[in-house]
Scaffold this motif. Structure first.
Motif, PDB file in Angstrom:
ATOM      1  N   ASP A 449     -12.112 -32.954   1.635  1.00 55.37           N
ATOM      2  CA  ASP A 449     -11.891 -31.539   1.957  1.00 55.37           C
ATOM      3  C   ASP A 449     -12.266 -30.647   0.778  1.00 55.37           C
ATOM      4  O   ASP A 449     -12.841 -29.561   0.962  1.00 55.37           O
ATOM      5  N   GLY A 450     -11.940 -31.089  -0.441  1.00 58.24           N
ATOM      6  CA  GLY A 450     -12.294 -30.306  -1.620  1.00 58.24           C
ATOM      7  C   GLY A 450     -13.792 -30.179  -1.807  1.00 58.24           C
ATOM      8  O   GLY A 450     -14.293 -29.115  -2.198  1.00 58.24           O
ATOM      9  N   CYS A 451     -14.508 -31.262  -1.528  1.00 57.79           N
ATOM     10  CA  CYS A 451     -15.975 -31.216  -1.634  1.00 57.79           C
ATOM     11  C   CYS A 451     -16.565 -30.219  -0.637  1.00 57.79           C
ATOM     12  O   CYS A 451     -17.552 -29.530  -0.933  1.00 57.79           O
ATOM     13  N   GLU A 452     -15.975 -30.129   0.549  1.00 56.56           N
ATOM     14  CA  GLU A 452     -16.440 -29.179   1.555  1.00 56.56           C
ATOM     15  C   GLU A 452     -16.109 -27.748   1.141  1.00 56.56           C
ATOM     16  O   GLU A 452     -16.963 -26.859   1.219  1.00 56.56           O
ATOM     17  N   GLU A 453     -14.867 -27.515   0.727  1.00 57.66           N
ATOM     18  CA  GLU A 453     -14.428 -26.164   0.386  1.00 57.66           C
ATOM     19  C   GLU A 453     -15.204 -25.596  -0.805  1.00 57.66           C
ATOM     20  O   GLU A 453     -15.538 -24.415  -0.837  1.00 57.66           O
ATOM     21  N   SER A 454     -15.498 -26.439  -1.775  1.00 56.42           N
ATOM     22  CA  SER A 454     -16.187 -25.968  -2.982  1.00 56.42           C
ATOM     23  C   SER A 454     -17.684 -25.818  -2.782  1.00 56.42           C
ATOM     24  O   SER A 454     -18.355 -25.177  -3.596  1.00 56.42           O
ATOM     25  N   GLY A 455     -18.223 -26.401  -1.734  1.00 53.93           N
ATOM     26  CA  GLY A 455     -19.673 -26.366  -1.516  1.00 53.93           C
ATOM     27  C   GLY A 455     -20.402 -27.516  -2.173  1.00 53.93           C
ATOM     28  O   GLY A 455     -21.636 -27.581  -2.122  1.00 53.93           O
ATOM     29  N   LEU A 456     -19.660 -28.462  -2.787  1.00 54.40           N
ATOM     30  CA  LEU A 456     -20.303 -29.581  -3.464  1.00 54.40           C
ATOM     31  C   LEU A 456     -21.037 -30.483  -2.476  1.00 54.40           C
ATOM     32  O   LEU A 456     -22.130 -30.976  -2.778  1.00 54.40           O
ATOM     33  N   SER A 457     -20.475 -30.686  -1.290  1.00 54.39           N
ATOM     34  CA  SER A 457     -21.127 -31.533  -0.289  1.00 54.39           C
ATOM     35  C   SER A 457     -22.488 -30.968   0.109  1.00 54.39           C
ATOM     36  O   SER A 457     -23.480 -31.698   0.215  1.00 54.39           O
ATOM     37  N   LYS A 458     -22.543 -29.646   0.322  1.00 53.07           N
ATOM     38  CA  LYS A 458     -23.811 -29.015   0.703  1.00 53.07           C
ATOM     39  C   LYS A 458     -24.815 -29.101  -0.443  1.00 53.07           C
ATOM     40  O   LYS A 458     -26.004 -29.357  -0.231  1.00 53.07           O
ATOM     41  N   TRP A 459     -24.341 -28.927  -1.663  1.00 51.92           N
ATOM     42  CA  TRP A 459     -25.228 -29.003  -2.831  1.00 51.92           C
ATOM     43  C   TRP A 459     -25.818 -30.408  -2.967  1.00 51.92           C
ATOM     44  O   TRP A 459     -27.021 -30.571  -3.211  1.00 51.92           O
ATOM     45  N   ILE A 460     -24.965 -31.431  -2.792  1.00 58.69           N
ATOM     46  CA  ILE A 460     -25.441 -32.820  -2.867  1.00 58.69           C
ATOM     47  C   ILE A 460     -26.460 -33.091  -1.772  1.00 58.69           C
ATOM     48  O   ILE A 460     -27.505 -33.714  -2.002  1.00 58.69           O
ATOM     49  N   GLY A 461     -26.167 -32.601  -0.562  1.00 62.66           N
ATOM     50  CA  GLY A 461     -27.090 -32.808   0.550  1.00 62.66           C
ATOM     51  C   GLY A 461     -28.449 -32.194   0.298  1.00 62.66           C
ATOM     52  O   GLY A 461     -29.491 -32.793   0.572  1.00 62.66           O
ATOM     53  N   ASN A 462     -28.464 -30.992  -0.253  1.00 60.73           N
ATOM     54  CA  ASN A 462     -29.735 -30.334  -0.545  1.00 60.73           C
ATOM     55  C   ASN A 462     -30.521 -31.069  -1.625  1.00 60.73           C
ATOM     56  O   ASN A 462     -31.750 -31.179  -1.561  1.00 60.73           O
TER      57      ASN A 462
END
Length: 597
Positions: A449-462
């Motif tokens: 959930d923290g990775c989603e809220e912070s935008g880290l998941s999207k950054w990793i995906g990109n």
């Protein structure tokens, strides 16, 4: 020299301190929510991999650090620590508690072994089949701990019986053979009990709660029991074969059901939380997907282990009409004797078996996919009833259904009933409930959930989107091999919890059905076959003293290759039409080309 001894003593404390300090420039210099979340992710990952802190204690760090860095408020983080997964786990533990309390697991194991016969090859297959079946419903650790003493007793009985036959033929111990055999059995029984005490697992559900760190102690045990224990090299090879059959089949069996191992449950909860519009992962669909793979892996592993230690002699295996040898008769007699000790099946076992069957049927029939399931009866509330609903319903019945009457003697000497005892009590349930796994999984959900809220998941995906130029099969192979390698040195729940928030955005970034990458990675997380410390079942069988580390490495490497190959085969054959893997699904988020600064 004294300085280094201090470092060795306080190595875990120093690792915690230096990890926090060395990684600290990441959030201080970059000053973004993504960098702050990455700092927490790296800290948790290092602590999980090194076990500098207990796994469940490390899992509490997101609850401390996310509010401090302003990523998520404390209330939201706390809500991630208890999900639908935990209700499902509670129901399954109720079933496992009753099965083990009333010895139903031992009856099932012995009965299945009696069905396959006493030829060494078929005997090992019988033990593998019964262990795998039990592991579908019980924890892998408790399954291995329960079956291994039976296997050890059978193996020693075979060796003793062969020695008795030779002694009788050569008249070395004329008139005292039986006494020698009884003494030998007594000694072996004491040794088995001692080993069982040494390897007694913490009661609970998960075989994956953590890696066994006492490698030196296990190696010490392995050296004390060899030498005078085996008459021939073949006897030693048979003992090695039996041990590895139990270790590997207890892991393979857990693949087949969502509740079979904690990694499957972690995946299911993560997937259903991240993709709530997809209703394709449930008990029935998982079983249909993984059962063929588990059967193939089990059979190929049996063939591999049989060939590696005893040779695969088809003529000897399929001998028709040939009478059994003396040691085979002794082995069969021992197994039958152990089964008879259980007595006739009791009322409590019958009720447990009925509830067990009912739970499985309700899981399968909730939403089978090819026909409407019973969940259609609640069409006003679609998606409200899940597998955890079934688990809780059956779990509560274990506390309600009477197992036996409680009696007391009155002053007049009359015995009267004053209450009844249910199938399981709350105290017994608590002793089996793996609270450490519940916290560990909750920490993984909070981290995601923290990775989603912070935008880290999207950054990793990109950042991973260039991998889309690679063939899909190669991406799946790389992720499967990465997971298989990592899980040899890290706990299985920690591995899958760490990688799911990374692999999900990877699949979305390269426009591939997330199941294409997440399913094989989840299955491969269980392939910890190489080392005694890789998972608890390996450590349990290693402690019996028959194996060396290289035995497990050679055997485990082959089983790892078989496992990854079968999973890859399944991903491109029968699993494809089940989930329509060739198309990017509408339930997955649309692709965004935005990059996070």
């Amino acid at each position: 020299m004294k300085f280094f001894s201090y470092i060795l003593v306080y190595r875990r404390f120093l690792l915690v301190v230096f990890t926090l300090l060395i990684l600290l420039p990441l959030p201080l210099i970059l000053r973004s929510k993504e960098a702050e979340c990455a700092y927490i992710l790296f800290v948790v990952a290092i602590f999980w991999l090194t076990e500098a802190l207990p796994l469940s204690v490390t899992a509490l760090l997101p609850g401390l650090m996310f509010p401090m860095f302003g990523i998520m408020p404390s209330k939201e983080v706390a809500s991630a620590y208890f999900k639908d997964f935990h209700l499902l786990l509670i129901g399954v533990i109720c079933l496992a508690t009753s099965i083990e309390k009333w010895n139903l697991h031992k009856r099932i194991a012995l009965r299945m072994v009696m069905m396959v016969g006493v030829n060494p090859a078929w005997l090992s297959l019988g033990f593998m089949s019964s262990t795998a079946f039990l592991s579908m419903w019980l924890s892998n650790t408790s399954t291995a701990a329960m079956v291994m003493p039976i296997v050890e007793a059978v193996a020693q009985q075979v060796i003793s019986a062969e020695a008795e036959v030779e002694a009788t033929q050569m008249t070395y111990f004329s008139g005292s053979t039986n006494q020698a055999l009884e003494i030998d059995e007594s000694i072996n029984g004491q040794e088995a009990n001692e080993r069982k005490e040494k390897t007694k697992p913490v009661p609970g559900y998960s075989n994956d709660a953590g890696k066994i760190s006492s490698k030196m102690e296990l190696e010490k045990n392995s050296g004390t029991n060899s030498g005078n224990k085996y008459r021939t090299k073949k006897d030693h090879m048979m003992c090695k074969l039996m041990c590895l059959c139990i270790a590997y089949s207890s892991t393979i069996g857990g693949l087949t059901t969502i509740t079979g191992t904690s990694t499957n449950l972690i995946f299911a909860e993560h997937f259903n939380t991240r993709y709530p519009d997809c209703h394709c992962i449930n008990f029935g669909s998982w079983f249909i997907m993984s059962f063929p793979a588990a059967i193939i892996i089990l059979l190929l592993s049996w063939i591999w282990l049989q060939w590696l230690f005893l040779g695969f002699n088809f003529k000897e295996m399929f001998q028709c009409g040939k009478p059994p040898t003396a040691k085979q008769k002794a082995c069969a007699a021992f197994i039958k004797q152990e089964y008879q000790k259980l007595g006739p099946i009791r009322y409590q076992e019958i009720v447990t078996l009925v509830l067990f069957t009912l739970m499985a049927l309700l899981w399968f029939s909730r939403d089978p996919g090819f026909v409407s399931g019973w969940s259609a009866l609640f069409s006003e509330y679609p998606g409200f009833a899940t597998d955890s609903t079934v688990a809780l319903l059956i779990g509560l019945l274990f506390f309600l259904i009477p197992a036996k009457r409680l009696t007391k003697t009155t002053p007049t000497g009359e015995t009267v009933a004053f209450d009844y005892s249910p199938l399981i009590t709350w105290k017994e349930f608590q002793s089996f409930m793996p609270w450490d796994i519940a916290i560990l999984v909750g920490g993984g959900f909070a981290l995601a959930d923290g990775c989603e809220e912070s935008g880290l998941s999207k950054w990793i995906g990109n950042k991973l989107s260039p991998l889309g130029s690679l063939p899909v099969w190669l991406i799946i192979l790389i992720s499967s091999l990465l997971v298989t390698s990592l899980t040899e040195v890290a706990s299985n729940p920690a591995t899958i919890t760490l990688l799911l928030p990374i692999l999900s955005p990877l699949a979305e970034a390269i426009h591939v059905n997330p199941l294409y990458i997440l399913l094989p990675s989840t299955l491969c997380t269980s392939f910890a076959f190489l080392l005694p410390v890789a998972n608890p079942p390996n450590a349990i069988v290693f402690s019996y003293g028959h194996l060396k580390v290289m035995d497990m490495v050679k055997a485990g490497l082959g089983v790892n290759i078989v496992g990854v190959a079968v999973v890859m085969l399944g991903m491109f054959t029968w699993i494809v039409p089940m989930f329509d893997l060739h198309t990017y699904p509408p339930w997955a988020p649309p692709i965004s080309n935005e990059t996070t600064p």
